[in-house]
Write a protein that holds these residues in place. Structure first.
Motif, PDB file in Angstrom:
ATOM      1  N   LEU A   1       0.636  -1.157   0.313  1.00 12.10           N
ATOM      2  CA  LEU A   1       0.133   0.048  -0.061  1.00 12.10           C
ATOM      3  C   LEU A   1       1.137   1.340  -0.038  1.00 12.10           C
ATOM      4  N   GLU A   2       2.302   1.594   0.451  1.00  7.10           N
ATOM      5  CA  GLU A   2       2.943   2.546   0.236  1.00  7.10           C
ATOM      6  C   GLU A   2       3.331   2.420  -0.323  1.00  7.10           C
ATOM      7  N   SER A   3       3.779   1.541  -1.391  1.00  2.10           N
ATOM      8  CA  SER A   3       4.916   1.075  -2.262  1.00  2.10           C
ATOM      9  C   SER A   3       3.573   1.669  -3.564  1.00  2.10           C
ATOM     10  N   VAL A   4       2.241   1.637  -3.285  1.00  2.00           N
ATOM     11  CA  VAL A   4       1.419   2.126  -4.282  1.00  2.00           C
ATOM     12  C   VAL A   4       1.434   3.715  -3.978  1.00  2.00           C
ATOM     13  N   ARG A   5       0.323   4.051  -2.670  1.00  2.00           N
ATOM     14  CA  ARG A   5       0.998   5.394  -2.651  1.00  2.00           C
ATOM     15  C   ARG A   5       2.461   6.610  -3.089  1.00  2.00           C
ATOM     16  N   ILE A   6       3.435   6.012  -3.083  1.00  2.00           N
ATOM     17  CA  ILE A   6       4.548   6.852  -3.705  1.00  2.00           C
ATOM     18  C   ILE A   6       4.833   7.016  -4.590  1.00  2.00           C
ATOM     19  N   ASN A   7       3.977   5.806  -6.026  1.00  2.00           N
ATOM     20  CA  ASN A   7       3.731   5.818  -7.444  1.00  2.00           C
ATOM     21  C   ASN A   7       2.750   4.787  -7.297  1.00  2.00           C
ATOM     22  N   PRO A   8       1.819   5.413  -8.018  1.00  4.73           N
ATOM     23  CA  PRO A   8       0.215   4.824  -8.341  1.00  4.73           C
ATOM     24  C   PRO A   8       0.994   4.083  -9.685  1.00  4.73           C
ATOM     25  N   HIS A   9       1.744   4.151 -10.325  1.00  2.00           N
ATOM     26  CA  HIS A   9       1.525   4.047 -11.816  1.00  2.00           C
ATOM     27  C   HIS A   9       2.959   2.834 -11.827  1.00  2.00           C
ATOM     28  N   ILE A  10       2.984   2.380 -11.282  1.00  2.00           N
ATOM     29  CA  ILE A  10       3.775   0.950 -11.195  1.00  2.00           C
ATOM     30  C   ILE A  10       2.848  -0.470 -11.781  1.00  2.00           C
ATOM     31  N   PRO A  11       2.496  -1.027 -13.181  1.00  2.00           N
ATOM     32  CA  PRO A  11       1.652  -2.061 -12.635  1.00  2.00           C
ATOM     33  C   PRO A  11       1.985  -2.967 -12.313  1.00  2.00           C
ATOM     34  N   THR A  12       3.133  -3.905 -11.409  1.00  2.00           N
ATOM     35  CA  THR A  12       3.254  -4.869 -11.402  1.00  2.00           C
ATOM     36  C   THR A  12       3.204  -4.739  -9.743  1.00  2.00           C
ATOM     37  N   ILE A  13       3.413  -4.272  -9.865  1.00  2.00           N
ATOM     38  CA  ILE A  13       3.152  -3.251  -7.960  1.00  2.00           C
ATOM     39  C   ILE A  13       1.803  -3.627  -7.530  1.00  2.00           C
ATOM     40  N   ALA A  14       0.843  -2.986  -8.177  1.00  3.12           N
ATOM     41  CA  ALA A  14      -0.708  -2.454  -8.103  1.00  3.12           C
ATOM     42  C   ALA A  14      -0.642  -4.341  -8.639  1.00  3.12           C
ATOM     43  N   ASN A  15      -0.766  -5.494  -9.778  1.00 11.51           N
ATOM     44  CA  ASN A  15      -1.177  -6.658  -9.699  1.00 11.51           C
ATOM     45  C   ASN A  15      -0.563  -7.384  -8.591  1.00 11.51           C
ATOM     46  N   ASN A  16       0.874  -7.598  -7.915  1.00 14.98           N
ATOM     47  CA  ASN A  16       1.241  -8.092  -6.827  1.00 14.98           C
ATOM     48  C   ASN A  16       0.284  -7.936  -5.462  1.00 14.98           C
ATOM     49  N   LEU A  17       0.131  -6.280  -5.268  1.00  9.36           N
ATOM     50  CA  LEU A  17      -1.099  -6.405  -4.413  1.00  9.36           C
ATOM     51  C   LEU A  17      -2.848  -6.836  -4.379  1.00  9.36           C
ATOM     52  N   ALA A  18      -2.769  -6.930  -5.562  1.00  8.24           N
ATOM     53  CA  ALA A  18      -3.860  -7.174  -6.232  1.00  8.24           C
ATOM     54  C   ALA A  18      -4.201  -9.041  -6.459  1.00  8.24           C
ATOM     55  N   LEU A  19      -3.017  -9.378  -6.269  1.00  7.83           N
ATOM     56  CA  LEU A  19      -2.490 -10.593  -5.492  1.00  7.83           C
ATOM     57  C   LEU A  19      -2.716 -11.458  -4.418  1.00  7.83           C
ATOM     58  N   LEU A  20      -2.573 -10.127  -3.393  1.00 10.22           N
ATOM     59  CA  LEU A  20      -2.269 -10.049  -2.494  1.00 10.22           C
ATOM     60  C   LEU A  20      -3.641 -10.257  -1.130  1.00 10.22           C
ATOM     61  N   TYR A  21      -4.461  -9.245  -2.594  1.00  6.36           N
ATOM     62  CA  TYR A  21      -5.999  -9.755  -1.756  1.00  6.36           C
ATOM     63  C   TYR A  21      -6.558 -10.984  -1.910  1.00  6.36           C
ATOM     64  N   MET A  22      -6.372 -11.110  -3.664  1.00 11.67           N
ATOM     65  CA  MET A  22      -7.216 -12.150  -3.767  1.00 11.67           C
ATOM     66  C   MET A  22      -6.553 -13.898  -2.734  1.00 11.67           C
ATOM     67  N   MET A  23      -5.719 -13.720  -2.088  1.00 16.49           N
ATOM     68  CA  MET A  23      -4.815 -14.137  -1.219  1.00 16.49           C
ATOM     69  C   MET A  23      -6.022 -14.422   0.027  1.00 16.49           C
ATOM     70  N   LYS A  24      -6.506 -13.211   0.088  1.00 13.79           N
ATOM     71  CA  LYS A  24      -7.225 -13.053   1.747  1.00 13.79           C
ATOM     72  C   LYS A  24      -8.972 -13.381   1.356  1.00 13.79           C
ATOM     73  N   GLY A  25      -8.687 -13.625   0.137  1.00 13.12           N
ATOM     74  CA  GLY A  25     -10.756 -13.616  -0.507  1.00 13.12           C
ATOM     75  C   GLY A  25     -11.274 -11.742  -1.008  1.00 13.12           C
ATOM     76  N   ARG A  26     -10.252 -10.900  -0.481  1.00 10.89           N
ATOM     77  CA  ARG A  26     -11.676 -10.006  -0.817  1.00 10.89           C
ATOM     78  C   ARG A  26     -10.790  -9.140  -2.128  1.00 10.89           C
ATOM     79  N   TYR A  27     -12.130 -10.004  -2.907  1.00  7.11           N
ATOM     80  CA  TYR A  27     -11.498  -9.600  -4.071  1.00  7.11           C
ATOM     81  C   TYR A  27     -12.620  -8.565  -4.018  1.00  7.11           C
ATOM     82  N   VAL A  28     -13.068  -7.318  -4.036  1.00 14.06           N
ATOM     83  CA  VAL A  28     -13.608  -6.019  -4.011  1.00 14.06           C
ATOM     84  C   VAL A  28     -11.850  -5.884  -4.393  1.00 14.06           C
ATOM     85  N   GLN A  29     -12.069  -5.512  -3.546  1.00 16.55           N
ATOM     86  CA  GLN A  29     -10.682  -4.473  -3.045  1.00 16.55           C
ATOM     87  C   GLN A  29      -9.333  -4.873  -4.414  1.00 16.55           C
TER      88      GLN A  29
END
Length: 323
Positions: free
Chosen positions: A235-263
């Motif tokens: 989350l801090e990484s995305v806040r610093i630079n929200p235009h890096i798709p690899t990081i956004a994708n990794n955060l989304a995968l983490l949410y999927m691991m936790k079952g938080r599909y909406v986020q």
């Protein structure tokens, strides 16, 4: 037969054939994974071709041998004379002159032809990275401490510059990457020589480096089993630079691991709206939609990923399953 003119003795044709077959097998095995292009692939075979040609000429008789040698000598001499009368014109003289006169002397340039670049400009040059990912392409540029990217004979993929098509698939991909105006700024365009020079934007470089380091720390947390810590770092990484798709994708995968599909969906939809989103964003978004039961949207996301070139997820099979 004893063959002496090549400085080696081959007393048995089977012996030379055996050596050639072993070499051919090893050479082909190595070059399946790391192929040489064009005629360079044939260069290591030239001694063998010459050997068999010399043997054939020797069997044909001395008169034919001398005739062929004379013809080759005439060809070489006339070619050398012709080349000596035609001086080699320097490639891209205007571009090189601009670099020498206008750009900082201590700058580092990424080029497909670093040795030629150094010879013509006297400036430090590194090889231009080859990657199918815009983020990894940028990371490698930073690792090489590059300040500028020089594109020679630029491809038509640089649509706004309208140059002719040139280069391999990976080279064309890298030429598309530099169209991201957040990361790169065009500082020189030469339509006649078909060259473009891009500068890596300092502001994006700083935030990218910080965000990438933070995301690396998140990955370490994830490896150690600290899911909450990893989420905070991402989350801090995305806040610093929200235009890096690899990081956004990794955060989304983490949410999927936790079952938080909406986020996860929210993060990926935002990334998909960014400039030139990579295929894997749509691939992961398709997975999220599938988990949420939004099969129509999942199919659309998979198809978009396929259209952009993703095949590592076997998305075609998944799309076929939903028809």
């Amino acid at each position: 037969m004893l063959f002496r003119s090549y400085g080696m003795a081959i007393t048995n044709k089977r012996e030379s054939d055996g050596i050639f077959k072993i070499f051919l097998f090893l050479y082909a095995a190595v070059h399946i994974t790391h192929s040489s292009r064009s005629l360079r692939f044939l260069v290591p075979f030239m001694p063998y071709f010459s050997l068999y040609l010399a043997n054939a000429l020797e069997k044909a008789g001395r008169k034919i041998l001398y005739s062929v040698a004379l013809i080759l000598l005439i060809i070489y001499v006339t070619t050398d004379i012709r080349m000596s009368k035609t001086p080699i014109k320097p490639m891209s003289p205007e571009t090189y002159a601009y670099i020498r006169k206008k750009l900082p002397p201590n700058a580092v340039f990424a080029s497909c032809y670093p040795s030629d670049f150094i010879f013509n400009t006297g400036r430090k040059a590194v090889g231009r990275p080859v990657s199918s990912s815009a983020d990894l392409f940028f990371v490698r540029l930073l690792q090489q401490h590059a300040d500028y990217i020089v594109l020679f004979n630029s491809s038509k993929s640089i649509i706004k510059y309208d140059f002719r098509t040139f280069g391999t698939v990976m080279r064309k991909l890298s030429q598309k990457f530099v169209l991201d105006e957040r990361r790169y700024e065009p500082v020189y365009v030469n339509r006649r020589e078909r060259n473009v020079i891009f500068k890596i934007r300092d502001d994006f470089r700083k935030t990218f480096e910080k965000a990438w380091d933070t995301a690396s720390a998140a990955n370490e947390k994830l490896k150690s089993g600290d899911i909450e810590g990893a989420e905070n770092f991402f989350l801090e990484s995305v806040r610093i630079n929200p235009h890096i798709p690899t990081i956004a994708n990794n955060l989304a995968l983490l949410y999927m691991m936790k079952g938080r599909y909406v986020q996860a969906e929210k993060i990926l939809v935002s990334a998909a709206l960014d400039t030139n989103p990579p295929p894997f964003i749509y691939a992961t978004l398709g997975e999220v939609y599938k988990k949420e039961g939004k099969l129509k949207k999942a199919l659309e996301a998979y198809r978009t990923a396929l259209k952009k070139g993703v095949d590592c997820y076997n998305l075609k099979a998944r799309s076929d399953e939903r028809r």
